[in-house]
Design a protein around this motif. Structure first.
Motif, PDB file in Angstrom:
ATOM      1  N   VAL A 161      14.247  21.161 -23.042  1.00 37.92           N
ATOM      2  CA  VAL A 161      12.814  21.117 -22.737  1.00 37.92           C
ATOM      3  C   VAL A 161      12.098  21.212 -24.075  1.00 37.92           C
ATOM      4  O   VAL A 161      11.931  22.303 -24.620  1.00 37.92           O
ATOM      5  N   PRO A 162      11.691  20.079 -24.671  1.00 37.57           N
ATOM      6  CA  PRO A 162      11.175  20.096 -26.043  1.00 37.57           C
ATOM      7  C   PRO A 162       9.711  20.529 -26.130  1.00 37.57           C
ATOM      8  O   PRO A 162       8.923  20.285 -25.221  1.00 37.57           O
ATOM      9  N   SER A 163       9.399  21.169 -27.236  1.00 39.50           N
ATOM     10  CA  SER A 163       8.006  21.503 -27.535  1.00 39.50           C
ATOM     11  C   SER A 163       7.638  20.966 -28.901  1.00 39.50           C
ATOM     12  O   SER A 163       8.480  20.893 -29.803  1.00 39.50           O
ATOM     13  N   VAL A 164       6.367  20.600 -29.049  1.00 40.45           N
ATOM     14  CA  VAL A 164       5.804  20.163 -30.332  1.00 40.45           C
ATOM     15  C   VAL A 164       4.753  21.188 -30.722  1.00 40.45           C
ATOM     16  O   VAL A 164       3.809  21.449 -29.959  1.00 40.45           O
ATOM     17  N   TYR A 165       4.916  21.783 -31.892  1.00 36.61           N
ATOM     18  CA  TYR A 165       3.958  22.779 -32.354  1.00 36.61           C
ATOM     19  C   TYR A 165       2.725  22.085 -32.913  1.00 36.61           C
ATOM     20  O   TYR A 165       2.832  21.203 -33.774  1.00 36.61           O
ATOM     21  N   ALA A 166       1.570  22.470 -32.422  1.00 37.35           N
ATOM     22  CA  ALA A 166       0.317  21.809 -32.774  1.00 37.35           C
ATOM     23  C   ALA A 166       0.169  21.666 -34.288  1.00 37.35           C
ATOM     24  O   ALA A 166       0.271  22.649 -35.026  1.00 37.35           O
ATOM     25  N   GLY A 167      -0.079  20.459 -34.718  1.00 30.09           N
ATOM     26  CA  GLY A 167      -0.201  20.130 -36.132  1.00 30.09           C
ATOM     27  C   GLY A 167       0.999  19.374 -36.649  1.00 30.09           C
ATOM     28  O   GLY A 167       0.871  18.539 -37.549  1.00 30.09           O
ATOM     29  N   ASP A 168       2.175  19.653 -36.090  1.00 30.95           N
ATOM     30  CA  ASP A 168       3.362  18.900 -36.519  1.00 30.95           C
ATOM     31  C   ASP A 168       3.191  17.416 -36.224  1.00 30.95           C
ATOM     32  O   ASP A 168       3.713  16.564 -36.959  1.00 30.95           O
ATOM     33  N   GLU A 169       2.452  17.097 -35.157  1.00 28.32           N
ATOM     34  CA  GLU A 169       2.256  15.688 -34.805  1.00 28.32           C
ATOM     35  C   GLU A 169       1.301  14.986 -35.766  1.00 28.32           C
ATOM     36  O   GLU A 169       1.118  13.770 -35.675  1.00 28.32           O
ATOM     37  N   HIS A 170       0.727  15.728 -36.697  1.00 27.64           N
ATOM     38  CA  HIS A 170      -0.088  15.130 -37.760  1.00 27.64           C
ATOM     39  C   HIS A 170       0.512  15.389 -39.138  1.00 27.64           C
ATOM     40  O   HIS A 170      -0.145  15.180 -40.160  1.00 27.64           O
ATOM     41  N   GLY A 171       1.758  15.849 -39.178  1.00 34.27           N
ATOM     42  CA  GLY A 171       2.425  16.066 -40.458  1.00 34.27           C
ATOM     43  C   GLY A 171       1.947  17.281 -41.216  1.00 34.27           C
ATOM     44  O   GLY A 171       2.096  17.340 -42.444  1.00 34.27           O
ATOM     45  N   PHE A 172       1.390  18.273 -40.518  1.00 36.23           N
ATOM     46  CA  PHE A 172       0.932  19.480 -41.201  1.00 36.23           C
ATOM     47  C   PHE A 172       2.089  20.120 -41.969  1.00 36.23           C
ATOM     48  O   PHE A 172       3.244  20.087 -41.528  1.00 36.23           O
ATOM     49  N   THR A 173       1.768  20.726 -43.093  1.00 36.15           N
ATOM     50  CA  THR A 173       2.716  21.527 -43.853  1.00 36.15           C
ATOM     51  C   THR A 173       2.262  22.982 -43.818  1.00 36.15           C
ATOM     52  O   THR A 173       1.115  23.287 -43.491  1.00 36.15           O
ATOM     53  N   GLY A 174       3.167  23.873 -44.157  1.00 38.16           N
ATOM     54  CA  GLY A 174       2.840  25.296 -44.177  1.00 38.16           C
ATOM     55  C   GLY A 174       4.117  26.100 -44.309  1.00 38.16           C
ATOM     56  O   GLY A 174       5.105  25.819 -43.631  1.00 38.16           O
ATOM     57  N   VAL A 175       4.102  27.097 -45.183  1.00 35.32           N
ATOM     58  CA  VAL A 175       5.290  27.901 -45.462  1.00 35.32           C
ATOM     59  C   VAL A 175       5.060  29.325 -44.980  1.00 35.32           C
ATOM     60  O   VAL A 175       4.071  29.969 -45.338  1.00 35.32           O
ATOM     61  N   LYS A 176       5.991  29.817 -44.182  1.00 35.51           N
ATOM     62  CA  LYS A 176       5.946  31.210 -43.724  1.00 35.51           C
ATOM     63  C   LYS A 176       6.466  32.102 -44.846  1.00 35.51           C
ATOM     64  O   LYS A 176       7.486  31.791 -45.487  1.00 35.51           O
ATOM     65  N   GLU A 177       5.782  33.215 -45.077  1.00 36.14           N
ATOM     66  CA  GLU A 177       6.189  34.161 -46.111  1.00 36.14           C
ATOM     67  C   GLU A 177       6.332  35.549 -45.499  1.00 36.14           C
ATOM     68  O   GLU A 177       5.623  35.891 -44.549  1.00 36.14           O
ATOM     69  N   GLU A 178       7.248  36.338 -46.055  1.00 35.91           N
ATOM     70  CA  GLU A 178       7.482  37.690 -45.544  1.00 35.91           C
ATOM     71  C   GLU A 178       6.533  38.665 -46.248  1.00 35.91           C
ATOM     72  O   GLU A 178       6.896  39.341 -47.193  1.00 35.91           O
ATOM     73  N   ARG A 179       5.303  38.705 -45.789  1.00 37.13           N
ATOM     74  CA  ARG A 179       4.277  39.591 -46.331  1.00 37.13           C
ATOM     75  C   ARG A 179       3.150  39.692 -45.315  1.00 37.13           C
ATOM     76  O   ARG A 179       3.131  38.948 -44.332  1.00 37.13           O
ATOM     77  N   LEU A 180       2.233  40.613 -45.509  1.00 37.68           N
ATOM     78  CA  LEU A 180       1.066  40.698 -44.655  1.00 37.68           C
ATOM     79  C   LEU A 180       0.294  39.387 -44.738  1.00 37.68           C
ATOM     80  O   LEU A 180      -0.032  38.917 -45.829  1.00 37.68           O
ATOM     81  N   GLY A 181       0.025  38.780 -43.610  1.00 39.76           N
ATOM     82  CA  GLY A 181      -0.640  37.487 -43.598  1.00 39.76           C
ATOM     83  C   GLY A 181       0.287  36.325 -43.881  1.00 39.76           C
ATOM     84  O   GLY A 181      -0.171  35.191 -44.057  1.00 39.76           O
ATOM     85  N   GLY A 182       1.595  36.583 -43.912  1.00 39.55           N
ATOM     86  CA  GLY A 182       2.547  35.532 -44.258  1.00 39.55           C
ATOM     87  C   GLY A 182       2.671  34.430 -43.233  1.00 39.55           C
ATOM     88  O   GLY A 182       3.274  33.391 -43.520  1.00 39.55           O
ATOM     89  N   ASP A 183       2.123  34.636 -42.025  1.00 45.12           N
ATOM     90  CA  ASP A 183       2.146  33.593 -41.001  1.00 45.12           C
ATOM     91  C   ASP A 183       0.903  32.707 -41.034  1.00 45.12           C
ATOM     92  O   ASP A 183       0.859  31.692 -40.334  1.00 45.12           O
ATOM     93  N   ASP A 184      -0.091  33.094 -41.803  1.00 44.21           N
ATOM     94  CA  ASP A 184      -1.375  32.393 -41.746  1.00 44.21           C
ATOM     95  C   ASP A 184      -1.256  30.906 -42.046  1.00 44.21           C
ATOM     96  O   ASP A 184      -1.944  30.077 -41.443  1.00 44.21           O
TER      97      ASP A 184
END
Length: 426
Positions: free
Chosen positions: A305-328
């Motif tokens: 059952v596939p899901s597409v995370y909003a923004g991936d369908e437009h080629g969004f980039t973004g790096v998760k970091e292990e810090r406060l606010g690292g998911d922003d």
């Protein structure tokens, strides 16, 4: 094992993290004086989800919380940063009018440290009415303290060994199902005993037998968790990891090995598959633009059952970091309407529409098995075959240079990329 929710058997989910998507302040210095109707912004995107080919909206946490949504303060109230109860009801109605199912995120492993019932329990002691709900060390040095979730001091564990937490979970899940939602993602389900989930799931199914229940499980025995808990499915993190790392490391043996494990899971349940979500680095940042399209081709041509995370369908980039606010970076605000997005992502959007359309034209793909035809470090050809053996597709992956993917019909006709579509690597 068939899903309790018939609609999930051919579902494609569009996954949204509402607080970020709608531009809510994630770590507000002080509460806003009144609810802000930010959730209405999401309604303007529902036609985009339909045009993408999605059949369900998978929402991150919408319940009242202190910051990021997973530090819940009230499970039965919409977060005022998103709006009012009327805003939520209007969103559900708008989804259903478009044929979109709605799946919410239930955070029942833990709550925010400032949860009013927890504050009362700590103040009033172990004999108080609220105390049984929480996992509290009453003899902790310095005074009573809640046991925390995975080292996060702001997240206090519920006491899943007791009846109070079970009754609370049933009340929360049933409340929103009564309001019209169609299913739940059970956050951090792996951290809660399966006997807890078994009791909760059985109780919920007595009143909502067709609710779709997805457990977040990262590692471990996926099939065993499904059997013991009674949920419909779990998150397929093994496949997510194998997709991006096999592309990045030019080691397609890893993907083949994981797909063989994936096929074994499909004998027991249909996993929830993805190449991006609100907790991980964007696929375009992990594998590059071309690699992201190859990852999408895999996602849409294997069982699940596939899901597409909003923004991936437009080629969004973004790096998760292990810090406060690292998911922003992976949870950004979106514009008011899809028309305000930059045009450079339109070719990626078209690739998503084409591959999701291919999947929906071949509904047997939900339970399809894969078998290797050709395999090396940099080239992998597999057949994806209907569970009854009556239909198949051929998928060709090549990462020797620029990552490429081709999907063919059983007779060899090329189904993707289409002549006018973007080519992964082309």
């Amino acid at each position: 094992m068939a899903s309790h929710a018939a609609w999930s058997e051919h579902a494609v989910l569009w996954h949204v993290y509402p607080l970020g998507f709608c531009g809510a302040p994630i770590r507000p210095e002080r509460p806003e004086p009144a609810p802000v109707h930010r959730l209405r912004r999401l309604t303007a995107w529902l036609d985009h989800a339909v045009a993408l080919g999605a059949s369900a909206l998978l929402l991150g946490p919408v319940h009242a919380s202190a910051t990021h949504g997973y530090d819940t303060l009230d499970h039965l109230r919409l977060d005022p940063r998103l709006g009012t109860e009327e805003d939520f009801d209007a969103l559900v109605a708008a989804c259903h009018q478009r044929g979109l199912r709605v799946v919410l995120d239930a955070v029942l492993s833990h709550v925010g440290r400032e949860h009013p019932a927890l504050v009362r329990a700590l103040r009033e002691g172990p004999g108080s009415p609220d105390a049984a709900l929480f996992d509290i060390d009453w003899d902790a040095p310095g005074g009573p303290a809640p046991r925390v979730f995975e080292g996060h001091g702001s997240l206090a564990r519920l006491d899943h060994s007791g009846q109070a937490a079970r009754e609370h979970a049933v009340r929360v899940l049933t409340h929103w199902l009564d309001r019209g939602v169609d299913g739940w993602r059970l956050d951090a389900a792996y951290s809660v005993p399966t006997d807890f989930w078994a009791d909760v799931v059985a109780a919920v199914r007595r009143t909502h037998p067709d609710a779709w229940l997805l457990g977040e499980v990262i590692h471990g025995d996926y099939a065993g968790f499904v059997r013991a808990s009674g949920v419909d499915t779990v998150t397929q993190y093994e496949l997510w990891k194998a997709v991006w790392s096999s592309l990045r490391d030019r080691n397609l043996y890893e993907l083949d090995w994981t797909l063989r494990r994936h096929c074994a899971l499909l004998e027991e349940f249909v996993p929830q598959t993805f190449v991006g979500n609100h907790d991980v680095t964007r696929i375009a940042s992990l594998a590059g633009r071309d690699g992201a399209l190859v990852a999408l081709a895999v996602l849409m041509t294997v069982g699940g059952v596939p899901s597409v995370y909003a923004g991936d369908e437009h080629g969004f980039t973004g790096v998760k970091e292990e810090r406060l606010g690292g998911d922003d970076a992976v949870r950004p605000a979106f514009p008011d309407t899809p028309g305000e997005l930059a045009p450079w992502g339109m070719d990626v959007l078209r690739a998503h529409q084409d591959l999701i359309g291919l999947r929906r034209r071949h509904p047997w793909l939900t339970t399809a098995r894969t078998e290797a035809v050709e395999l090396s470090n940099t080239r992998f050809v597999y057949r994806t075959v209907a569970a009854d053996g009556g239909a198949s597709l051929r998928v060709e992956l090549d990462v020797a240079d620029t990552p490429r993917a081709v999907v063919r019909a059983a007779d060899g006709a090329q189904l993707w990329p289409l002549p006018t579509a973007p080519t992964a690597g082309g």
